[in-house]
Write an enzyme that holds these catalytic residues in place. Structure first.
Site, PDB file in Angstrom:
ATOM      1  N   GLU A   1       0.845  -1.203   0.000  1.00  0.00           N
ATOM      2  CA  GLU A   1       0.000   0.000   0.000  1.00  0.00           C
ATOM      3  C   GLU A   1       0.879   1.253   0.000  1.00  0.00           C
ATOM      4  O   GLU A   1       0.622   2.203  -0.748  1.00  0.00           O
ATOM      5  CB  GLU A   1      -0.934   0.009   1.217  1.00  0.00           C
TER       6      GLU A   1
ATOM      7  N   ASP B   1      -7.348   2.840  -0.266  1.00  0.00           N
ATOM      8  CA  ASP B   1      -8.297   2.115   0.588  1.00  0.00           C
ATOM      9  C   ASP B   1      -7.616   1.656   1.883  1.00  0.00           C
ATOM     10  O   ASP B   1      -8.172   0.908   2.659  1.00  0.00           O
ATOM     11  CB  ASP B   1      -8.943   0.942  -0.158  1.00  0.00           C
TER      12      ASP B   1
END
Length: 149
Positions: A47, A73
């Site tokens: 991420e 997210d």
């Protein structure tokens, strides 16, 4: 520009990961996708890598005073940036509020170096929530993860 970023990591014991971004211009037209992969990683590392990719793209391609939004997210990234955890981490010598070392410090330092050079907003998007571009970023991250040589 608008960026959708995502990371993916296997849970089958191989710990292979992928990171990806989808880039849109301000007319919501897709202009670029990029992805990468890594062995022996974690989902949070992927991420972070995806957001770092977007920040590097902004530095290399954004016009001055252009508004840039990165959608992630990852609550880990969104909360750190928007709740300014990183300020306390730096003040505490890269220790968390529980006095443990900040995980992924190297990636955070890289991300923050780029973040502080850019005019950006980091927004949260619900993962697997039907957003077309978040779904594309997810699919690219999974593709990258599954195609490690």
């Amino acid at each position: 520009m608008i960026f959708y970023t995502d990371g993916a990591c296997s849970t089958n014991g191989t710990w292979n990961g992928g990171a990806a971004m989808v880039v849109l211009n301000n007319d919501n037209e897709q202009v670029c996708t990029e992805y990468t992969n890594s062995k022996n990683t974690t989902n949070n590392q992927m991420e972070l890598t995806a957001v770092i990719m977007a920040l590097q793209y902004i530095i290399n391609n954004s016009k001055e005073k252009e508004k840039n939004i990165i959608y992630t997210d990852s609550a880990y990234i969104y909360n750190c940036i928007n709740q300014k955890w990183y300020i306390k981490w730096r003040q505490n010598g890269w220790l968390t509020s529980k006095r443990t070392p900040v995980e992924n410090r190297g990636l955070w330092e890289q991300l923050l170096t780029f973040y502080e050079k850019c005019d950006i907003i980091i927004e949260k998007v619900k993962g697997h929530g039907g957003n077309e571009y978040n779904e594309k970023a997810d699919a690219l991250a999974v593709y990258a993860r599954d195609h490690i040589e």
